[in-house]
Scaffold this active site. Structure first.
Site, PDB file in Angstrom:
ATOM      1  N   GLU A  62      21.919   8.976  49.593  1.00 56.14           N
ATOM      2  CA  GLU A  62      21.625   9.051  51.027  1.00 56.14           C
ATOM      3  C   GLU A  62      22.431   7.954  51.710  1.00 56.14           C
ATOM      4  O   GLU A  62      22.221   6.767  51.444  1.00 56.14           O
ATOM      5  CB  GLU A  62      20.137   8.821  51.301  1.00 56.14           C
ATOM      6  CG  GLU A  62      19.277  10.041  51.114  1.00 56.14           C
ATOM      7  CD  GLU A  62      17.846   9.803  51.576  1.00 56.14           C
ATOM      8  OE1 GLU A  62      17.603   8.838  52.335  1.00 56.14           O
ATOM      9  OE2 GLU A  62      16.972  10.568  51.164  1.00 56.14           O
ATOM     10  N   ASP A 118      12.933   3.131  60.720  1.00 57.73           N
ATOM     11  CA  ASP A 118      13.385   2.088  59.801  1.00 57.73           C
ATOM     12  C   ASP A 118      12.686   0.761  60.041  1.00 57.73           C
ATOM     13  O   ASP A 118      12.512   0.321  61.177  1.00 57.73           O
ATOM     14  CB  ASP A 118      14.903   1.891  59.928  1.00 57.73           C
ATOM     15  CG  ASP A 118      15.668   3.108  59.457  1.00 57.73           C
ATOM     16  OD1 ASP A 118      15.203   3.736  58.499  1.00 57.73           O
ATOM     17  OD2 ASP A 118      16.710   3.428  60.049  1.00 57.73           O
TER      18      ASP A 118
END
Length: 269
Positions: free
Chosen positions: A46, A57
């Site tokens: 990824e 995040d």
């Protein structure tokens, strides 16, 4: 006809899916790290696109994105890194992990043209809910790109719908909130994974907070793979001075590879 994702996916009992941020600490180092991850046993890579407002995040990945943005790393040049990785020997599938706004700014047609030119296999967009991504999923299918779906414990009555339509692998979010290293796994994750596996026709991988071999050992009987991001990005941050020094770079890359191998040891046993 198999997609490139399916063609490049190694035949393994359990998948190890690492996440790193493109351009952190430098684009050339990203290429080296990708090769080290493949050597350590990665099944899929990824590649996170640095973004100024990363809603999903946590602080570790936000800091990495800030470092990459200072290097003027964009969605376009991140995608172009993949072709460099291929020339260096990367054979596993690569998924672009990006928020939708950079794709929108680049233009979907330009995005898919770049993806095809640079041998990218998949796309994951965390801020585009399943109910709003049908058009993009169709474009992925038209361009031979595997669209990776996210499903969370809070999805409840949507789990079956998301899992049934999953491609490549189904990304199950282990914990609510943002990404980050966590010390424990909530008990609810086991029944959630069993529910997802009931409906999914592709491997079920769990991520968000998975950071050590103890967690992987506890989870491996309930899923087909794990996604590890923040722990790896944190290790990269620790190694930046050595990674950026030509005299110590090789040793630092081997240090990173050994660290990764120690975390994922239960997958290989």
């Amino acid at each position: 006809m198999k997609t490139t994702f399916e063609q490049r996916l190694p035949k393994k009992n359990k998948l190890f899916i690492p996440f790193i941020v493109a351009g952190d600490p430098h684009p050339n180092i990203t290429v080296d790290l990708a090769i080290m991850l493949q050597e350590a046993g990665a099944s899929v890579l990824e590649l996170g696109i640095p973004y100024s407002d990363p809603l999903a995040d946590g602080p570790v990945i936000q800091k990495a994105a800030s470092r990459a943005l200072k290097n003027e790393v964009t969605l376009e040049n991140s995608i172009k890194l993949v072709s460099i990785m291929r020339k260096k020997g990367l054979k596993i599938p690569v998924i672009i992990f990006t928020y939708y706004n950079p794709v929108l700014q680049l233009g979907e047609d330009n995005f898919f043209a770049l993806v095809q030119q640079n041998e990218v296999d998949g796309l994951l967009i965390p801020d585009l809910p399943f109910e709003e991504n049908e058009s993009l999923r169709e474009k992925c299918q038209q361009n031979g790109v595997t669209f990776i779906s996210l499903v969370a414990p809070t999805s409840t009555n949507r789990i079956a719908k998301i899992a049934t339509n999953a491609q490549g692998f189904l990304y199950c979010v282990s914990a609510l909130g943002v990404t980050g290293v966590r010390n424990s796994i909530h008990d609810h994750i086991y029944s959630f994974l069993e529910e997802a596996k009931k409906y999914s026709n592709v491997p079920v991988a769990v991520g968000f907070g998975i950071s050590n071999s103890t967690q992987i050992e506890a989870l491996k009987g309930y899923c087909d793979g794990v996604v590890i991001g923040s722990a790896l990005v944190q290790k990269i941050e620790e190694l930046i001075p050595k990674l950026m020094d030509e005299e110590t770079k090789t040793t630092a890359l081997l240090n990173f590879k050994n660290y990764v191998s120690s975390i994922i040891s239960p997958i290989n046993n």
